[in-house]
Structures are given as C-alpha cells and as structure tokens.
Write a protein that holds these residues in place. Sequence first.
Motif, short mmCIF file in Angstrom:
data_model
loop_
_atom_site.label_atom_id
_atom_site.label_comp_id
_atom_site.label_asym_id
_atom_site.label_seq_id
_atom_site.Cartn_x
_atom_site.Cartn_y
_atom_site.Cartn_z
N MET A 111 0.82 -1.19 0.00
CA MET A 111 0.00 0.00 0.00
C MET A 111 0.86 1.26 0.00
N TRP A 112 2.09 1.14 0.31
CA TRP A 112 2.94 2.32 0.43
C TRP A 112 3.78 2.57 -0.82
N THR A 113 3.27 2.12 -1.97
CA THR A 113 4.01 2.34 -3.21
C THR A 113 3.26 3.33 -4.11
N GLY A 114 4.01 3.94 -4.99
CA GLY A 114 3.40 4.86 -5.94
C GLY A 114 2.43 4.16 -6.87
N PHE A 132 0.51 1.58 -6.20
CA PHE A 132 -0.76 1.36 -5.49
C PHE A 132 -1.62 2.62 -5.56
N TRP A 133 -1.03 3.77 -5.26
CA TRP A 133 -1.80 5.02 -5.22
C TRP A 133 -2.24 5.46 -6.60
N LYS A 134 -1.45 5.16 -7.64
CA LYS A 134 -1.88 5.47 -9.01
C LYS A 134 -3.11 4.65 -9.37
N GLN A 135 -3.08 3.36 -9.05
CA GLN A 135 -4.21 2.50 -9.35
C GLN A 135 -5.43 2.89 -8.53
N ALA A 136 -5.22 3.19 -7.25
CA ALA A 136 -6.34 3.59 -6.38
C ALA A 136 -6.94 4.91 -6.86
N ALA A 137 -6.09 5.85 -7.29
CA ALA A 137 -6.59 7.13 -7.79
C ALA A 137 -7.38 6.94 -9.08
N LEU A 178 -11.59 4.96 -2.55
CA LEU A 178 -10.24 5.00 -1.96
C LEU A 178 -10.17 4.18 -0.67
N LEU A 179 -11.19 4.31 0.17
CA LEU A 179 -11.20 3.53 1.41
C LEU A 179 -11.29 2.04 1.13
N THR A 180 -12.06 1.66 0.13
CA THR A 180 -12.14 0.25 -0.25
C THR A 180 -10.79 -0.24 -0.74
N SER A 181 -10.08 0.56 -1.52
CA SER A 181 -8.75 0.18 -1.99
C SER A 181 -7.79 -0.02 -0.83
N ILE A 182 -7.86 0.85 0.15
CA ILE A 182 -6.98 0.73 1.32
C ILE A 182 -7.30 -0.53 2.11
N VAL A 183 -8.58 -0.78 2.34
CA VAL A 183 -8.99 -1.95 3.12
C VAL A 183 -8.61 -3.25 2.41
N THR A 184 -8.74 -3.29 1.10
CA THR A 184 -8.44 -4.52 0.36
C THR A 184 -6.97 -4.64 -0.02
N THR A 215 -4.51 -5.57 1.59
CA THR A 215 -3.86 -6.74 2.17
C THR A 215 -4.53 -8.04 1.74
N VAL A 216 -5.54 -7.96 0.86
CA VAL A 216 -6.29 -9.15 0.47
C VAL A 216 -5.76 -9.76 -0.82
N GLY A 217 -5.61 -8.94 -1.84
CA GLY A 217 -5.20 -9.43 -3.16
C GLY A 217 -3.69 -9.44 -3.30
N GLU A 218 -3.25 -9.00 -4.45
CA GLU A 218 -1.81 -8.92 -4.73
C GLU A 218 -1.17 -7.84 -3.85
N PRO A 219 0.07 -8.05 -3.44
CA PRO A 219 0.75 -7.01 -2.67
C PRO A 219 0.87 -5.72 -3.48
N ASN A 220 0.67 -4.61 -2.83
CA ASN A 220 0.78 -3.29 -3.46
C ASN A 220 -0.21 -3.09 -4.61
N ASP A 221 -1.38 -3.72 -4.49
CA ASP A 221 -2.42 -3.60 -5.51
C ASP A 221 -3.74 -3.33 -4.79
N PRO A 222 -4.50 -2.34 -5.23
CA PRO A 222 -5.75 -2.02 -4.54
C PRO A 222 -6.89 -3.01 -4.79
N SER A 223 -6.67 -3.96 -5.69
CA SER A 223 -7.71 -4.93 -6.00
C SER A 223 -7.72 -6.07 -4.98
N ALA A 224 -8.90 -6.62 -4.71
CA ALA A 224 -9.03 -7.77 -3.82
C ALA A 224 -8.86 -9.07 -4.59
N VAL A 225 -8.67 -8.98 -5.90
CA VAL A 225 -8.57 -10.17 -6.76
C VAL A 225 -7.10 -10.52 -6.95
N ARG A 226 -6.80 -11.79 -6.76
CA ARG A 226 -5.45 -12.26 -7.05
C ARG A 226 -5.33 -12.61 -8.53
N ARG A 227 -4.20 -12.28 -9.10
CA ARG A 227 -3.97 -12.60 -10.50
C ARG A 227 -3.62 -14.09 -10.63
#
Length: 76
Positions: free
Chosen positions: A1-4, A6-11, A53-59, A61-73
Amino acid sequence: MWTGNFWKQAAERAVKTFAQASLALLTGDGMGVLDVNWGDVASVGALAAIASLLTSIVTSTVGEPNDPSAVRRTNP
C-alpha cells in the motif's frame, strides 16, 4: 500500500467511480444540463470517490501485494 503504483491504481479507480456516480445522477434524473444542481453532483461523486479509496486501502492486504484490488492474478 505504500508504493506509488498502489496510489496510481487507487486514484484511477476513484476517478472512474466519481465519473460513474456523477453520470448516474445526470442520466437517472432525466434533467437537462442547465437544470442540474452541479454542487449535488460533485458532492455525490466525491463521496463515491472517497468510498472507492477507502475500499482500496482496506483490500490492499487481500489481493496482490501493493495492488488495490481484492482479486489475485492467475497465471495463464
């Protein structure tokens, strides 16, 4: 979550959500462009973007690391 990345995708998700919520208000009301209360449209769009944005932050830790999605690739 602390990568650029992640924030680009979340934005990007938040901007799309803002546009979708705003469009839903504009088309669902059946009013003309001049009749729309643009403050209300912006307010609803902003609330939807914040929820995204809040959903991206909450998820984060669920999907791929540093990815706002809850879906694993999956690998093909």
